[in-house]
Design a protein around this motif. Structure first.
Motif, PDB file in Angstrom:
ATOM      1  N   SER A   1       0.842  -1.191   0.000  1.00 45.57           N
ATOM      2  CA  SER A   1       0.000   0.000   0.000  1.00 45.57           C
ATOM      3  C   SER A   1       0.878   1.242   0.000  1.00 45.57           C
ATOM      4  CB  SER A   1      -0.927   0.002   1.216  1.00 45.57           C
ATOM      5  OG  SER A   1      -0.209   0.319   2.368  1.00 45.57           O
ATOM      6  N   THR A   2       0.422   2.230  -0.724  1.00 46.56           N
ATOM      7  CA  THR A   2       1.165   3.480  -0.760  1.00 46.56           C
ATOM      8  C   THR A   2       0.565   4.436   0.259  1.00 46.56           C
ATOM      9  OG1 THR A   2      -0.264   4.273  -2.541  1.00 46.56           O
ATOM     10  CG2 THR A   2       1.822   3.243  -3.183  1.00 46.56           C
ATOM     11  N   ALA A   3       1.421   5.249   0.823  1.00 41.35           N
ATOM     12  CA  ALA A   3       0.968   6.212   1.822  1.00 41.35           C
ATOM     13  C   ALA A   3       0.070   7.250   1.158  1.00 41.35           C
ATOM     14  CB  ALA A   3       2.162   6.883   2.480  1.00 41.35           C
ATOM     15  N   LYS A   4      -0.940   7.635   1.870  1.00 42.49           N
ATOM     16  CA  LYS A   4      -1.842   8.662   1.356  1.00 42.49           C
ATOM     17  C   LYS A   4      -1.196  10.030   1.481  1.00 42.49           C
ATOM     18  CE  LYS A   4      -6.201   6.322   2.195  1.00 42.49           C
ATOM     19  NZ  LYS A   4      -7.579   6.524   2.613  1.00 42.49           N
TER      20      LYS A   4
ATOM     21  N   ASN B   1     -15.319  16.688  -2.488  1.00 44.44           N
ATOM     22  CA  ASN B   1     -14.538  16.546  -3.721  1.00 44.44           C
ATOM     23  C   ASN B   1     -13.265  15.734  -3.493  1.00 44.44           C
ATOM     24  OD1 ASN B   1     -16.255  17.972  -5.454  1.00 44.44           O
ATOM     25  ND2 ASN B   1     -15.360  19.935  -4.861  1.00 44.44           N
ATOM     26  N   LEU B   2     -12.634  15.924  -2.357  1.00 37.58           N
ATOM     27  CA  LEU B   2     -11.402  15.196  -2.065  1.00 37.58           C
ATOM     28  C   LEU B   2     -11.648  13.729  -1.734  1.00 37.58           C
ATOM     29  CD1 LEU B   2      -9.478  17.836   0.053  1.00 37.58           C
ATOM     30  CD2 LEU B   2      -8.911  17.037  -2.239  1.00 37.58           C
ATOM     31  N   HIS B   3     -12.755  13.444  -1.103  1.00 33.61           N
ATOM     32  CA  HIS B   3     -13.032  12.065  -0.713  1.00 33.61           C
ATOM     33  C   HIS B   3     -13.395  11.188  -1.905  1.00 33.61           C
ATOM     34  CE1 HIS B   3     -12.792  12.263   3.747  1.00 33.61           C
ATOM     35  NE2 HIS B   3     -12.785  13.539   3.440  1.00 33.61           N
ATOM     36  N   ALA B   4     -13.604  11.797  -3.052  1.00 32.36           N
ATOM     37  CA  ALA B   4     -13.847  11.013  -4.256  1.00 32.36           C
ATOM     38  C   ALA B   4     -12.592  10.248  -4.665  1.00 32.36           C
ATOM     39  CB  ALA B   4     -14.300  11.929  -5.397  1.00 32.36           C
ATOM     40  N   ASP B   5     -11.455  10.688  -4.182  1.00 29.59           N
ATOM     41  CA  ASP B   5     -10.179  10.046  -4.499  1.00 29.59           C
ATOM     42  C   ASP B   5      -9.567   9.567  -3.194  1.00 29.59           C
ATOM     43  OD1 ASP B   5      -7.581   9.375  -5.283  1.00 29.59           O
ATOM     44  OD2 ASP B   5      -7.592  10.892  -6.861  1.00 29.59           O
ATOM     45  N   ASP B   6      -9.432   8.249  -3.029  1.00 26.57           N
ATOM     46  CA  ASP B   6      -8.984   7.706  -1.746  1.00 26.57           C
ATOM     47  C   ASP B   6      -7.475   7.796  -1.511  1.00 26.57           C
ATOM     48  OD1 ASP B   6      -8.145   5.776  -3.510  1.00 26.57           O
ATOM     49  OD2 ASP B   6      -9.000   4.096  -2.399  1.00 26.57           O
TER      50      ASP B   6
ATOM     51  N   ASP C   1       1.455  17.268   3.451  1.00 28.33           N
ATOM     52  CA  ASP C   1       2.128  17.304   2.147  1.00 28.33           C
ATOM     53  C   ASP C   1       1.659  18.471   1.289  1.00 28.33           C
ATOM     54  OD1 ASP C   1       3.447  14.751   2.616  1.00 28.33           O
ATOM     55  OD2 ASP C   1       1.465  13.847   2.329  1.00 28.33           O
ATOM     56  N   LEU C   2       0.474  18.993   1.581  1.00 26.35           N
ATOM     57  CA  LEU C   2      -0.128  20.054   0.772  1.00 26.35           C
ATOM     58  C   LEU C   2      -1.164  20.780   1.612  1.00 26.35           C
ATOM     59  CD1 LEU C   2      -1.014  20.039  -2.886  1.00 26.35           C
ATOM     60  CD2 LEU C   2      -2.920  20.411  -1.351  1.00 26.35           C
TER      61      LEU C   2
END
Length: 189
Positions: free
Chosen positions: A2-5, A24-29, A50-51
């Motif tokens: 798994s990659t870190a979010k 809008n952000l939760h559409a992309d996990d 990170d942002l």
């Protein structure tokens, strides 16, 4: 595996605007988002992200000065400004001050927000690689300059004894620096 979010800090005092952005952000996990309502709360937590998605009008900070304050603390973290005003001059000013993007809240869509975040993160990665390349090139130049300095002028007895070993060491350091440079370039493409 798994990659870190990607950890995103949303700094937005309006709960309805925050809810829309979070939806809008939760559409992309691939994103893990934390929401705060003030600049003070953002500053307390900034290094863990990170942002940043930053509202231009907060209770304890207003306008471009809020961005500048946040950006001065950790300039390597991309900051995307979210504004209730669709003003081209303000947007260009924000970008020239270092913002990764400036998005009018009225025009935010899931696609535009995710695209802006993706571009900001890619620019950040590219910037880091460019800094690594620059550092490697500077190291290479230093090594080559040392080699040139050692070979210029009349050698004395000590220089003659150690010159071959020193040259080999400097050349090996240069090769290592160049290999690091090549790895950095590979990371870009």
């Amino acid at each position: 595996m798994s990659t870190a979010k990607t950890k995103i800090l949303l700094v937005e005092d309006s709960l309805s605007d925050a809810a829309l952005t979070l939806r809008n952000l939760h559409a992309d996990d691939q994103y893990e988002t934390t929401h705060v309502q003030t600049m003070a709360a953002a500053i307390d937590q900034l290094s863990a992200f990170d942002l940043v998605l930053l509202d231009m009008s907060l209770p304890d900070s207003d306008g471009i000065n809020g961005f500048r304050r946040l950006n001065s603390l950790l300039p390597e973290i991309p900051i995307i400004i979210l504004s209730g005003f669709d003003d081209q001059d303000t947007a260009m000013h924000a970008i020239s001050c270092g913002a990764s993007d400036y998005i009018s809240k009225d025009s935010i869509t899931e696609g535009s927000l995710l695209r802006s975040i993706g571009f900001a993160l890619q620019r950040q990665k590219t910037s880091r690689v460019c800094q690594a390349i620059k550092s490697s090139l500077m190291e290479t130049n230093e090594n080559l300059n040392r080699l040139i300095e050692r070979n210029s002028g009349p050698p004395d007895q000590n220089q003659e004894q150690n010159q071959d070993q020193e040259q080999e060491q400097i050349l090996r350091q240069t090769i290592t620096a160049n290999l690091n440079l090549l790895e950095s370039i590979d990371a870009l493409v």
